[in-house]
Design a protein around this motif. Structure first.
Motif, PDB file in Angstrom:
ATOM      1  N   ARG A 175     -21.426  -8.634  17.751  1.00  0.00           N
ATOM      2  CA  ARG A 175     -20.161  -8.273  18.378  1.00  0.00           C
ATOM      3  C   ARG A 175     -19.897  -6.802  18.075  1.00  0.00           C
ATOM      4  O   ARG A 175     -19.864  -6.395  16.907  1.00  0.00           O
ATOM      5  CB  ARG A 175     -19.034  -9.141  17.822  1.00  0.00           C
ATOM      6  N   ILE A 176     -19.713  -6.001  19.114  1.00  0.00           N
ATOM      7  CA  ILE A 176     -19.499  -4.563  18.968  1.00  0.00           C
ATOM      8  C   ILE A 176     -18.052  -4.226  19.323  1.00  0.00           C
ATOM      9  O   ILE A 176     -17.563  -4.602  20.396  1.00  0.00           O
ATOM     10  CB  ILE A 176     -20.448  -3.754  19.875  1.00  0.00           C
ATOM     11  N   GLU A 177     -17.367  -3.516  18.426  1.00  0.00           N
ATOM     12  CA  GLU A 177     -16.014  -3.036  18.688  1.00  0.00           C
ATOM     13  C   GLU A 177     -15.997  -1.522  18.516  1.00  0.00           C
ATOM     14  O   GLU A 177     -16.771  -0.962  17.739  1.00  0.00           O
ATOM     15  CB  GLU A 177     -15.011  -3.697  17.743  1.00  0.00           C
ATOM     16  N   THR A 178     -15.116  -0.869  19.264  1.00  0.00           N
ATOM     17  CA  THR A 178     -15.053   0.597  19.209  1.00  0.00           C
ATOM     18  C   THR A 178     -13.675   1.077  18.777  1.00  0.00           C
ATOM     19  O   THR A 178     -12.652   0.467  19.086  1.00  0.00           O
ATOM     20  CB  THR A 178     -15.367   1.206  20.588  1.00  0.00           C
ATOM     21  N   MET A 179     -13.669   2.188  18.030  1.00  0.00           N
ATOM     22  CA  MET A 179     -12.459   2.945  17.697  1.00  0.00           C
ATOM     23  C   MET A 179     -12.816   4.407  17.924  1.00  0.00           C
ATOM     24  O   MET A 179     -13.463   5.035  17.077  1.00  0.00           O
ATOM     25  CB  MET A 179     -12.043   2.708  16.243  1.00  0.00           C
ATOM     26  N   LEU A 180     -12.417   4.952  19.074  1.00  0.00           N
ATOM     27  CA  LEU A 180     -12.867   6.276  19.490  1.00  0.00           C
ATOM     28  C   LEU A 180     -11.696   7.204  19.770  1.00  0.00           C
ATOM     29  O   LEU A 180     -10.670   6.779  20.313  1.00  0.00           O
ATOM     30  CB  LEU A 180     -13.732   6.149  20.755  1.00  0.00           C
ATOM     31  N   LYS A 181     -11.867   8.458  19.402  1.00  0.00           N
ATOM     32  CA  LYS A 181     -10.848   9.471  19.691  1.00  0.00           C
ATOM     33  C   LYS A 181     -11.540  10.823  19.805  1.00  0.00           C
ATOM     34  O   LYS A 181     -12.165  11.293  18.844  1.00  0.00           O
ATOM     35  CB  LYS A 181      -9.780   9.510  18.607  1.00  0.00           C
ATOM     36  N   GLY A 182     -11.463  11.452  20.954  1.00  0.00           N
ATOM     37  CA  GLY A 182     -12.116  12.733  21.176  1.00  0.00           C
ATOM     38  C   GLY A 182     -11.656  13.811  20.214  1.00  0.00           C
ATOM     39  O   GLY A 182     -10.462  13.915  19.904  1.00  0.00           O
ATOM     40  N   ALA A 183     -12.596  14.616  19.732  1.00  0.00           N
ATOM     41  CA  ALA A 183     -12.346  15.746  18.826  1.00  0.00           C
ATOM     42  C   ALA A 183     -11.769  15.329  17.486  1.00  0.00           C
ATOM     43  O   ALA A 183     -11.342  16.175  16.704  1.00  0.00           O
ATOM     44  CB  ALA A 183     -11.419  16.768  19.479  1.00  0.00           C
ATOM     45  N   CYS A 184     -11.772  14.029  17.188  1.00  0.00           N
ATOM     46  CA  CYS A 184     -11.208  13.555  15.919  1.00  0.00           C
ATOM     47  C   CYS A 184     -12.313  12.879  15.107  1.00  0.00           C
ATOM     48  O   CYS A 184     -12.552  11.677  15.231  1.00  0.00           O
ATOM     49  CB  CYS A 184     -10.063  12.577  16.170  1.00  0.00           C
ATOM     50  N   MET A 185     -12.999  13.669  14.303  1.00  0.00           N
ATOM     51  CA  MET A 185     -14.052  13.112  13.464  1.00  0.00           C
ATOM     52  C   MET A 185     -13.432  12.227  12.380  1.00  0.00           C
ATOM     53  O   MET A 185     -12.441  12.617  11.761  1.00  0.00           O
ATOM     54  CB  MET A 185     -14.879  14.213  12.816  1.00  0.00           C
ATOM     55  N   ILE A 225     -19.437 -11.237  22.050  1.00  0.00           N
ATOM     56  CA  ILE A 225     -18.104 -11.255  21.462  1.00  0.00           C
ATOM     57  C   ILE A 225     -17.806 -12.524  20.678  1.00  0.00           C
ATOM     58  O   ILE A 225     -16.813 -12.594  19.952  1.00  0.00           O
ATOM     59  CB  ILE A 225     -17.015 -11.044  22.542  1.00  0.00           C
ATOM     60  N   SER A 226     -18.690 -13.526  20.779  1.00  0.00           N
ATOM     61  CA  SER A 226     -18.503 -14.753  19.992  1.00  0.00           C
ATOM     62  C   SER A 226     -19.310 -14.733  18.693  1.00  0.00           C
ATOM     63  O   SER A 226     -19.275 -15.687  17.925  1.00  0.00           O
ATOM     64  CB  SER A 226     -18.898 -15.976  20.827  1.00  0.00           C
ATOM     65  N   SER A 227     -20.026 -13.640  18.445  1.00  0.00           N
ATOM     66  CA  SER A 227     -20.922 -13.560  17.291  1.00  0.00           C
ATOM     67  C   SER A 227     -20.160 -13.508  15.973  1.00  0.00           C
ATOM     68  O   SER A 227     -19.037 -12.994  15.893  1.00  0.00           O
ATOM     69  CB  SER A 227     -21.799 -12.314  17.403  1.00  0.00           C
ATOM     70  N   ASP A 228     -20.778 -14.027  14.928  1.00  0.00           N
ATOM     71  CA  ASP A 228     -20.221 -13.930  13.578  1.00  0.00           C
ATOM     72  C   ASP A 228     -20.478 -12.555  12.964  1.00  0.00           C
ATOM     73  O   ASP A 228     -19.862 -12.203  11.960  1.00  0.00           O
ATOM     74  CB  ASP A 228     -20.835 -15.005  12.671  1.00  0.00           C
ATOM     75  N   VAL A 229     -21.418 -11.792  13.544  1.00  0.00           N
ATOM     76  CA  VAL A 229     -21.724 -10.444  13.048  1.00  0.00           C
ATOM     77  C   VAL A 229     -20.871  -9.449  13.819  1.00  0.00           C
ATOM     78  O   VAL A 229     -21.034  -9.273  15.030  1.00  0.00           O
ATOM     79  CB  VAL A 229     -23.218 -10.101  13.207  1.00  0.00           C
ATOM     80  N   ARG A 230     -19.972  -8.781  13.123  1.00  0.00           N
ATOM     81  CA  ARG A 230     -19.004  -7.880  13.770  1.00  0.00           C
ATOM     82  C   ARG A 230     -19.249  -6.451  13.313  1.00  0.00           C
ATOM     83  O   ARG A 230     -19.266  -6.154  12.109  1.00  0.00           O
ATOM     84  CB  ARG A 230     -17.589  -8.322  13.407  1.00  0.00           C
ATOM     85  N   ILE A 231     -19.429  -5.566  14.285  1.00  0.00           N
ATOM     86  CA  ILE A 231     -19.743  -4.159  14.022  1.00  0.00           C
ATOM     87  C   ILE A 231     -18.713  -3.284  14.709  1.00  0.00           C
ATOM     88  O   ILE A 231     -18.411  -3.480  15.886  1.00  0.00           O
ATOM     89  CB  ILE A 231     -21.161  -3.816  14.533  1.00  0.00           C
ATOM     90  N   VAL A 232     -18.168  -2.322  13.977  1.00  0.00           N
ATOM     91  CA  VAL A 232     -17.202  -1.379  14.533  1.00  0.00           C
ATOM     92  C   VAL A 232     -17.840   0.005  14.595  1.00  0.00           C
ATOM     93  O   VAL A 232     -18.444   0.462  13.617  1.00  0.00           O
ATOM     94  CB  VAL A 232     -15.908  -1.328  13.691  1.00  0.00           C
ATOM     95  N   VAL A 233     -17.702   0.665  15.751  1.00  0.00           N
ATOM     96  CA  VAL A 233     -18.195   2.029  15.942  1.00  0.00           C
ATOM     97  C   VAL A 233     -16.989   2.958  15.965  1.00  0.00           C
ATOM     98  O   VAL A 233     -16.074   2.784  16.773  1.00  0.00           O
ATOM     99  CB  VAL A 233     -18.978   2.174  17.261  1.00  0.00           C
ATOM    100  N   MET A 234     -16.972   3.952  15.082  1.00  0.00           N
ATOM    101  CA  MET A 234     -15.838   4.872  14.978  1.00  0.00           C
ATOM    102  C   MET A 234     -16.326   6.307  15.075  1.00  0.00           C
ATOM    103  O   MET A 234     -17.322   6.671  14.443  1.00  0.00           O
ATOM    104  CB  MET A 234     -15.110   4.673  13.646  1.00  0.00           C
ATOM    105  N   GLY A 235     -15.626   7.118  15.900  1.00  0.00           N
ATOM    106  CA  GLY A 235     -16.011   8.516  15.977  1.00  0.00           C
ATOM    107  C   GLY A 235     -15.397   9.257  17.136  1.00  0.00           C
ATOM    108  O   GLY A 235     -14.488   8.767  17.811  1.00  0.00           O
ATOM    109  N   ASP A 236     -15.938  10.462  17.394  1.00  0.00           N
ATOM    110  CA  ASP A 236     -15.427  11.352  18.439  1.00  0.00           C
ATOM    111  C   ASP A 236     -16.306  11.255  19.683  1.00  0.00           C
ATOM    112  O   ASP A 236     -16.931  10.221  19.928  1.00  0.00           O
ATOM    113  CB  ASP A 236     -15.359  12.781  17.902  1.00  0.00           C
ATOM    114  N   SER A 237     -16.369  12.320  20.470  1.00  0.00           N
ATOM    115  CA  SER A 237     -17.148  12.275  21.715  1.00  0.00           C
ATOM    116  C   SER A 237     -18.639  12.094  21.454  1.00  0.00           C
ATOM    117  O   SER A 237     -19.364  11.555  22.299  1.00  0.00           O
ATOM    118  CB  SER A 237     -16.918  13.551  22.527  1.00  0.00           C
TER     119      SER A 237
END
Length: 382
Positions: free
Chosen positions: A186-196, A155-167
């Motif tokens: 650094r991995i961050e998530t934005m997730l929502k089931g059934a919402c592509m 989480i202290s990394s300068d490289v930031r990656i976001v993962v977005m998607g459904d199940s």
């Protein structure tokens, strides 16, 4: 020769014989538990007898297809074939088309004609519960338009990656997080089931829930957050077998799905921050029914629960998405060949169950894909 001298000589001989025995490679055992005998691996030299996953890509050596002929290495061993040659006997008939036992069925169709291993990870009884461990507050509720985000990896990394998607994105978050920890991302998530996260589209599950309104609003807010704080990489993935509907909830023809994906990805790229690279991660292979339900009915012959691999030329949605990301200078990655390394696609690799249900990988297997995901992500970052 005296009795003492004779005893010494015999002792020396036994020592020599024991030393020779211990120094001789063990050929009748499988020391690394990859499904291949040591002698087979030593003779052909394409995999290591002391490493379960020689190329460290998450696919156990027995399930690899080293010569790309659609036969797994464990099948090459079973049929007495060479895993480094597509036509072992050089008769013009490829190894998978041969009929080793003369029963009229090709080697390819019979390669998984065997019982499910007695001890699998996870067990057949538990596999339905073998899901990714993700906190509830890291996934947006189905009727909510609020965007929630959680951090992992370095989480202290300068490289930031976001993962977005459904199940389908959710089941890959764990190996992506593992890749992040090992690579220092650094991995961050934005997730929502059934919402592509395909802008301008709606699937039947969204429509039946609330006319698609919560998903539409969630996507607007998610992309606003991305633009306010651009990541280095956005990984977008989702269920490519979903049914699309129009604004009145009417199902769109299946033939329109590739074009719908292409338009949706094009809109994503238009909304993407200039500083961010997009990596579209292809969906998992489709299966014929539910492999786990099939195994529970009868685990005596795994070949009954396998599905033929779809040739690349017929993966219409993948072709459509590849074309648009290439045209817009973005990236595409796929785990298809790791999940389905030979044909028909296996339901178990080594002693690991690949699936937990139709369309969803077991978490135990998904974690093994972390090294392959790291390579895909690193390629996109580069």
């Amino acid at each position: 020769m005296t009795r003492t001298a004779t005893t010494i000589a015999r002792s020396s001989l036994m020592t020599l014989l024991l030393t020779a025995l211990l120094s001789t490679p063990v050929v009748a055992v499988d020391r690394d538990g990859d499904g291949l005998k040591d002698g087979f691996e030593q003779r052909h030299g394409v995999t290591s007898p002391t490493e379960r996953d020689s190329d460290r890509d998450g696919v156990v050596d027995g399930a690899e297809d080293s010569d790309g002929d659609r036969l797994a290495n464990h099948a090459e061993q079973r049929f007495g074939l060479n895993p480094a040659r597509r036509d072992t006997d050089n008769d013009g008939v490829p190894d998978p088309a041969e009929d080793h036992d003369g029963d009229g069925i090709s080697n390819a169709k019979e390669q998984d004609q065997r019982p499910l291993p007695k001890r699998t990870a996870p067990s057949l009884a538990y596999v339905k519960r073998d899901r990714a461990v993700i906190a509830k507050n890291c996934i947006s509720p189905q009727r909510s338009a609020n965007v929630v985000s959680c951090r992992d990896g370095d989480i202290s990394s300068d490289v930031r990656i976001v993962v977005m998607g459904d199940s389908h994105a959710t089941m890959l978050v764990d190996p992506i997080r593992r890749a992040g920890r090992s690579a220092g991302w650094r991995i961050e998530t934005m997730l929502k089931g059934a919402c592509m996260p395909l802008l301008g589209t709606m699937n039947s599950a969204q429509w039946e829930l609330d006319g698609g309104e919560s998903c539409r609003q969630w996507r607007i807010r998610a992309f606003a957050r991305l633009n306010a704080n651009p990541p280095d990489l956005l990984i977008l993935t989702g269920n490519d077998n979903a049914v699309f509907v129009d604004r009145k909830g009417r199902e769109l023809p299946r033939a329109l799905r590739p074009a719908t994906w292409r338009k949706g990805i094009a809109r994503v790229i238009e909304r993407l921050p200039a500083e961010t690279t997009l990596l579209v991660l292809g969906d998992v292979p489709d299966t014929k029914g539910n492999p786990i339900a099939c195994l529970k009915r009868d685990a005596s012959d795994m070949s009954r629960c396998t599905t033929r691999r779809t040739p690349l030329g017929k993966r219409s949605i993948e072709k459509a998405v590849r074309s648009i990301v290439a045209a817009r200078g973005q990236e595409y990655g796929t785990l298809y060949g790791k999940i389905c390394p030979y044909d028909p696609c296996p339901v178990v690799q080594g002693n690991t169950l690949v699936w937990r249900s139709k369309g969803h990988l077991s978490s135990t297997f998904a974690r093994k894909l972390a090294p392959s995901l790291r390579r895909i992500i690193q390629g996109a970052l580069d």
